[in-house]
Design an enzyme around this catalytic site. Structure first.
Site, PDB file in Angstrom:
ATOM      1  N   HIS A  37       0.845  -1.199   0.000  1.00 54.32           N
ATOM      2  CA  HIS A  37       0.000   0.000   0.000  1.00 54.32           C
ATOM      3  C   HIS A  37       0.887   1.258   0.000  1.00 54.32           C
ATOM      4  CE1 HIS A  37      -2.695  -2.905   2.321  1.00 54.32           C
ATOM      5  NE2 HIS A  37      -3.449  -2.588   1.292  1.00 54.32           N
ATOM      6  N   LYS A 149      -1.332  -6.089  -7.887  1.00 52.13           N
ATOM      7  CA  LYS A 149      -1.554  -7.273  -7.038  1.00 52.13           C
ATOM      8  C   LYS A 149      -2.953  -7.840  -7.289  1.00 52.13           C
ATOM      9  CE  LYS A 149      -1.487  -9.930  -3.286  1.00 52.13           C
ATOM     10  NZ  LYS A 149      -2.897 -10.225  -3.177  1.00 52.13           N
ATOM     11  N   ARG A 187      -3.473 -10.462   4.250  1.00 56.98           N
ATOM     12  CA  ARG A 187      -3.844 -11.810   4.703  1.00 56.98           C
ATOM     13  C   ARG A 187      -2.624 -12.705   4.973  1.00 56.98           C
ATOM     14  NH1 ARG A 187      -8.471 -10.877   0.808  1.00 56.98           N
ATOM     15  NH2 ARG A 187     -10.303 -10.786   2.140  1.00 56.98           N
TER      16      ARG A 187
HETATM   17  P1  AMP Z   1      -6.560  -3.763  -0.269  1.00 61.21           P
HETATM   18  O1  AMP Z   1      -6.394  -2.963   0.970  1.00 61.21           O
HETATM   19  O2  AMP Z   1      -6.089  -5.169  -0.141  1.00 61.21           O
HETATM   20  O3  AMP Z   1      -7.913  -3.614  -0.888  1.00 61.21           O
HETATM   21  O4  AMP Z   1      -5.564  -3.114  -1.326  1.00 61.21           O
HETATM   22  C1  AMP Z   1      -5.595  -1.744  -1.604  1.00 61.21           C
HETATM   23  C2  AMP Z   1      -4.726  -1.475  -2.812  1.00 61.21           C
HETATM   24  O5  AMP Z   1      -3.382  -1.843  -2.531  1.00 61.21           O
HETATM   25  C3  AMP Z   1      -5.181  -2.266  -4.051  1.00 61.21           C
HETATM   26  O6  AMP Z   1      -5.095  -1.420  -5.193  1.00 61.21           O
HETATM   27  C4  AMP Z   1      -4.166  -3.384  -4.084  1.00 61.21           C
HETATM   28  O7  AMP Z   1      -3.960  -3.912  -5.377  1.00 61.21           O
HETATM   29  C5  AMP Z   1      -2.924  -2.697  -3.571  1.00 61.21           C
HETATM   30  N1  AMP Z   1      -1.965  -3.674  -3.049  1.00 61.21           N
HETATM   31  C6  AMP Z   1      -2.205  -4.638  -2.126  1.00 61.21           C
HETATM   32  N2  AMP Z   1      -1.100  -5.407  -1.957  1.00 61.21           N
HETATM   33  C7  AMP Z   1      -0.154  -4.921  -2.791  1.00 61.21           C
HETATM   34  C8  AMP Z   1       1.202  -5.282  -3.099  1.00 61.21           C
HETATM   35  N3  AMP Z   1       1.803  -6.322  -2.514  1.00 61.21           N
HETATM   36  N4  AMP Z   1       1.868  -4.553  -4.023  1.00 61.21           N
HETATM   37  C9  AMP Z   1       1.272  -3.503  -4.638  1.00 61.21           C
HETATM   38  N5  AMP Z   1       0.007  -3.102  -4.403  1.00 61.21           N
HETATM   39  C10 AMP Z   1      -0.701  -3.804  -3.498  1.00 61.21           C
END
Ligand code: AMP
Length: 284
Positions: A37, A149, A187
């Site tokens: 993030h 991701k 996760r």
């Molecule tokens: P989430 O909080 O899991 O919904 O993710 C929020 C944003 O962060 C989304 O656009 C994801 O694709 C991005 N994101 C999550 N994990 C990663 C990662 N390892 N590398 C790059 N972006 C990520």
């Protein structure tokens, strides 16, 4: 960094930024912020004068048997992480702000939602596009930073933004990984000692698939089998899918020519993980 709780305040802060010639960068998240993030926020901070990180565990995108209740929530820690990465605003609404009583609208994208994650998570993308449409509507003209991701989510949001002519530029950002290749995810903490090493099979399978494509293999079936075999060799890993698709339509090609996307999903000791990588075959 300013904490914002209401959609009205989000709109007015974004308007103020644009009025003073600052581009607004929007980084939608569900919190439990990690270095993946942070890479999105840092990029937004390099490219935009105002950076809004949104933090909302969106109930609409969780299925009934998924982990909505146990999804990690820690506003204080996330505030420090967002500010440290360069956010100027943190938008953390409650569910009532996003979906007040009587809320009955849903944004559904056809096509790219109907494969891969869409097969095993009915309603998931509808939840994602509904919340992202709401965030974009409140923010107004902006650059929206999304991670590769969640590659299918990126494709689906791009489709929605184009189809609804929303005033946002969607910026896809590279995946941040651990040293052994495991893609960072909120996760991963659930994998524990026993799941951590088997989980690295996802990246090993993607690398093997990419190597095959880049050495000239043009049959998607052979690439899928090679990736699936690596996942199945791990006793704790249960394979969801191992696919080769066109990076724009997410449809499986007849034969690999030019750029494709390899995607895998697997459950490791009860924790569902997804990952993907680009691969470039012969240009045809
Ligand atoms: P989430 O909080 O899991 O919904 O993710 C929020 C944003 O962060 C989304 O656009 C994801 O694709 C991005 N994101 C999550 N994990 C990663 C990662 N390892 N590398 C790059 N972006 C990520």
């Amino acid at each position: 960094m300013e904490l914002i709780r209401s959609l009205v305040a989000l709109r007015s802060r974004a308007e103020e930024a644009r009025a003073s010639a600052r581009t607004v960068g929007l980084v939608p998240t569900m919190g439990a912020l990690h270095a993946g993030h942070a890479s999105l926020v840092q990029r937004a901070a390099r490219e935009c004068g105002a950076v809004v990180v949104t933090l909302f565990v969106n109930p609409l995108q969780f299925g009934p048997s998924e982990d909505l209740a146990t999804y990690p929530r820690d506003l204080a820690t996330d505030s420090v992480a967002a500010a440290g990465a360069g956010a100027t605003h943190l938008f953390a609404p409650d569910a009532g702000e996003m979906y007040p009583s009587g809320f009955s609208t849903s944004v559904r994208v056809a096509g790219p939602t109907e494969v891969l994650e869409g097969d095993s998570r009915p309603g998931h993308f509808e939840g994602v596009t509904t919340v992202v449409a709401k965030l974009l509507a409140a923010t107004g003209p902006c650059r929206a930073y999304l991670g590769e991701k969640d590659f299918q989510q990126l494709v689906v949001v791009r489709r929605m933004v184009a189809d609804l002519s929303l005033p946002a530029e969607v910026v896809g950002c590279p995946i941040v990984r651990e040293a052994d290749g495991l893609a960072l995810s909120s996760r991963n903490a659930r994998l524990g000692e026993t799941g951590r090493s088997p989980a690295s099979a996802l990246w090993r399978s993607l690398r093997a698939g990419r190597d095959l494509v880049e050495s000239g293999e043009q049959a998607p079936g052979r690439v899928r089998s090679a990736m699936g075999a690596i996942l199945r060799a791990e006793p704790l890993v249960s394979v969801g899918y191992a696919e080769v698709v066109d990076p724009e339509t997410l449809m499986a090609p007849e034969s690999i020519e030019g750029e494709v996307r390899l995607l895998v999903a697997a459950t490791v000791g009860g924790t569902r993980l997804i990952d993907n990588v680009a691969a470039c075959g012969p240009s045809g």
